[in-house]
Design an enzyme around this catalytic site. Structure first.
Site, short mmCIF file in Angstrom:
data_model
loop_
_atom_site.label_atom_id
_atom_site.label_comp_id
_atom_site.label_asym_id
_atom_site.label_seq_id
_atom_site.Cartn_x
_atom_site.Cartn_y
_atom_site.Cartn_z
N ASP A 24 0.86 -1.39 -0.14
CA ASP A 24 0.03 0.07 -0.17
C ASP A 24 0.76 1.15 0.03
OD1 ASP A 24 -2.25 1.37 0.06
OD2 ASP A 24 -2.75 1.37 2.15
N ASN A 72 -10.40 -3.74 -6.65
CA ASN A 72 -9.54 -3.04 -7.36
C ASN A 72 -9.83 -2.68 -8.85
OD1 ASN A 72 -6.55 -3.57 -5.53
ND2 ASN A 72 -7.71 -1.95 -5.13
C1 FPP Z 1 -1.64 -0.21 -3.26
O1 FPP Z 1 -1.29 1.31 -3.48
C2 FPP Z 1 -1.03 -0.87 -4.58
C3 FPP Z 1 -1.95 -1.44 -5.32
C4 FPP Z 1 -3.49 -1.67 -5.52
C5 FPP Z 1 -1.25 -2.33 -6.63
C6 FPP Z 1 -0.07 -3.21 -6.15
C7 FPP Z 1 0.73 -3.64 -7.52
C8 FPP Z 1 1.82 -3.50 -7.80
C9 FPP Z 1 3.00 -3.11 -6.64
C10 FPP Z 1 2.37 -3.78 -9.16
C11 FPP Z 1 2.85 -5.32 -9.48
C12 FPP Z 1 3.10 -6.27 -8.41
C13 FPP Z 1 3.70 -7.29 -8.28
C14 FPP Z 1 3.79 -8.25 -7.27
C15 FPP Z 1 4.90 -7.74 -9.33
P1 FPP Z 1 -2.33 2.21 -3.66
O2 FPP Z 1 -2.37 2.53 -5.02
O3 FPP Z 1 -3.75 1.87 -3.10
O4 FPP Z 1 -1.59 3.46 -3.07
P2 FPP Z 1 -2.39 4.90 -2.24
O5 FPP Z 1 -3.25 4.09 -1.17
O6 FPP Z 1 -1.05 5.64 -1.93
O7 FPP Z 1 -3.39 5.29 -3.57
#
Ligand code: FPP
Length: 244
Positions: A24, A72
């Site tokens: 996150d 998501n």
């Molecule tokens: C949460 O941060 C993150 C996600 C919903 C996506 C995670 C995906 C990756 C790191 C890409 C690929 C993964 C792998 C394992 C190769 P957020 O977008 O909710 O952050 P925020 O809360 O700051 O908006």
């Protein structure tokens, strides 16, 4: 330097056998830098690579990360497709480097909703890495804890109706219908990014996990941050509902 055993792993009973992480803070990391959210996901994928290798090096046996939830899909189309692309790149790269890394990969989640290309890559990676024993990395993709439990209940009901099970349902028996079948429960759940909630992640499996929350955003998460989480975990007194 930690003591290393002949397999090159750290001899340390305080290292959790299974670590789960909610990835996150990618979006906020990017926003702080005036970059599009997708840039945060790209760096987040890189952080995952580094942390998975570090976990393997210190002797963690299972690492489960929450990369994409059943909720998501509500994000902007461009962001969803970037995350899927990063996952696809990671799987492709994993296919190429598995021999070296010895990471066994599993995807937890409902893969039916993924593109046929990504689904094929998931199947290929899982098959190719099946026998590697370095560490098992479970990537949760189109995953939700309640959804997982519902899927398991439906599959169990089907088996029951077909006479494949005797109806004596135990916790262990039910767990064998979850995506995590055969894998020990997480010892430590880490959530970077400043939020203090579980967000539908591994609801069944985290019954006795120790929780660690940090304000560090996922793209900034380093092996040192993981060491800090492990140090806090080591100092906790795990009683599993009993007394000591
Ligand atoms: C949460 O941060 C993150 C996600 C919903 C996506 C995670 C995906 C990756 C790191 C890409 C690929 C993964 C792998 C394992 C190769 P957020 O977008 O909710 O952050 P925020 O809360 O700051 O908006």
């Amino acid at each position: 330097m930690p003591n290393l055993n002949p397999a090159g792993k750290r001899e340390d009973s305080r290292v959790p056998r299974h670590i789960a992480i909610i990835l996150d803070g990618n979006g906020r990391w990017a926003k702080k830098r005036g970059l599009p959210r997708t840039a945060g996901h790209a760096v987040g994928a890189e952080t995952f690579r580094k942390i998975a290798t570090y976990c393997k090096d210190i002797g963690v046996q299972y690492l489960t990360v929450y990369a994409f939830s059943t909720e998501n899909w509500r994000r902007p189309q461009e962001e969803v497709s970037t995350i899927m692309k990063l996952l696809g790149n990671y799987l492709q790269e994993a296919i190429d480097t598995m021999e070296k890394e010895h990471i066994r990969l599993k995807i937890f989640g409902d893969t039916a909703a993924l593109s046929p290309e990504l689904r094929a890559m998931v199947e290929r990676t899982e098959e190719l890495s099946r026998h590697y024993e370095g560490i098992q990395a479970n990537i949760c993709l189109n995953y939700g804890g309640r959804d997982e439990i519902l899927h398991a209940a439906r599959r169990y009901a089907r088996d029951y109706a077909e006479g494949k099970t005797d109806g004596e349902l135990t916790e262990e028996g039910f767990a064998s219908y979850l995506y995590s079948a055969g894998i020990p429960d997480p010892d430590l759940l880490i959530r970077p990014g400043g939020e203090v909630r579980i967000s539908n992640f591994l609801l069944w499996q985290c019954a006795y996990a120790e929780f660690y929350f940090t304000d560090v955003l996922w793209p900034d998460f380093t092996p040192e941050e993981l060491d800090k989480a492990i140090a806090v975990f080591s100092a906790r007194d795990r009683r599993y509902g009993g007394v000591k």
